[in-house]
Design a protein around this motif. Sequence first.
Motif, PDB file in Angstrom:
ATOM      1  N   ALA A 201       0.906  -1.358   0.139  1.00 22.91           N
ATOM      2  CA  ALA A 201      -0.152   0.057  -0.218  1.00 22.91           C
ATOM      3  C   ALA A 201       0.750   1.244  -0.008  1.00 22.91           C
ATOM      4  O   ALA A 201       0.156   2.302  -0.438  1.00 22.91           O
ATOM      5  CB  ALA A 201      -0.958   0.128   1.148  1.00 22.91           C
ATOM      6  N   ASN A 202       2.022   1.013   0.483  1.00 23.59           N
ATOM      7  CA  ASN A 202       2.861   2.308   0.652  1.00 23.59           C
ATOM      8  C   ASN A 202       4.359   2.192  -0.167  1.00 23.59           C
ATOM      9  O   ASN A 202       4.700   1.068   0.357  1.00 23.59           O
ATOM     10  CB  ASN A 202       2.934   2.818   2.100  1.00 23.59           C
ATOM     11  N   ALA A 203       4.734   3.219  -0.189  1.00 22.94           N
ATOM     12  CA  ALA A 203       6.273   3.176  -0.918  1.00 22.94           C
ATOM     13  C   ALA A 203       7.248   3.212   0.322  1.00 22.94           C
ATOM     14  O   ALA A 203       6.696   3.727   1.385  1.00 22.94           O
ATOM     15  CB  ALA A 203       6.400   4.333  -1.723  1.00 22.94           C
TER      16      ALA A 203
END
Length: 234
Positions: A190-192
């Motif tokens: 979901a996140n970098a």
Amino acid sequence: MAANQLQIPGKIKEFSDRLIRFYPLVLAAALKETSESGLTAPAATTSHRPCAFQCGFIANNHKEFSSHFSECPYQPISCRHCSKTVQRKDIIAHEEECNLRPVDCTFCDETVPQKSMAQHFEYCVGYPVNCTLCHNAVPRSQLDQHRESECLQRLVDCDRCFETFTVAELNTHKQGCRFMQNMTLLASSANAPVTLVPQPGAIGSIYQPEDSQRDSSTIYLALPYNKFQKYLLC
């Protein structure tokens, strides 16, 4: 018998009157003769009088005797510290070594008798005592403060990882403490990836994203679970 007895009192009175008249003259003549012959009464002079302290001095007159008495080196004098009697010639040396002479303490403002100095050191506020941590000598009155806030060997916790170090070791530890370094929050589906930086002045391993403009309201706490409980107590 009766006539003779009546005449005796008259003769006695006459003899008595003669003695009263002539005795002063006889006494004066006797004293004059004694004076001219060079003999004097012992109590009337101090001529050739030896010193009572057996120093060998012989006075020729009363003035010499009185003057010598006040300075005779053999005269007994009481020590002003211990009251021991010492000859005048030895009094200075005695008082310099007397166990009761007052001595200024090297470490404080008190003055105590020489023989009590060792006992005084047991409670002297300025006497140096060794710190049990660093073994340096510290004045007794400053020892508690030294242990609490000055001793480089006192134990303190790192305000980031909460590990315990001595003050002397802490600065070196902080340079390599892992919670003083940047961390990378790995990427997820979901996140970098996010680079986290430790917050200056914070207590504990508190981080914020390097790009705080993207998410300035989020903070991160990086801490093992066993340390997390200690952190909550702090």
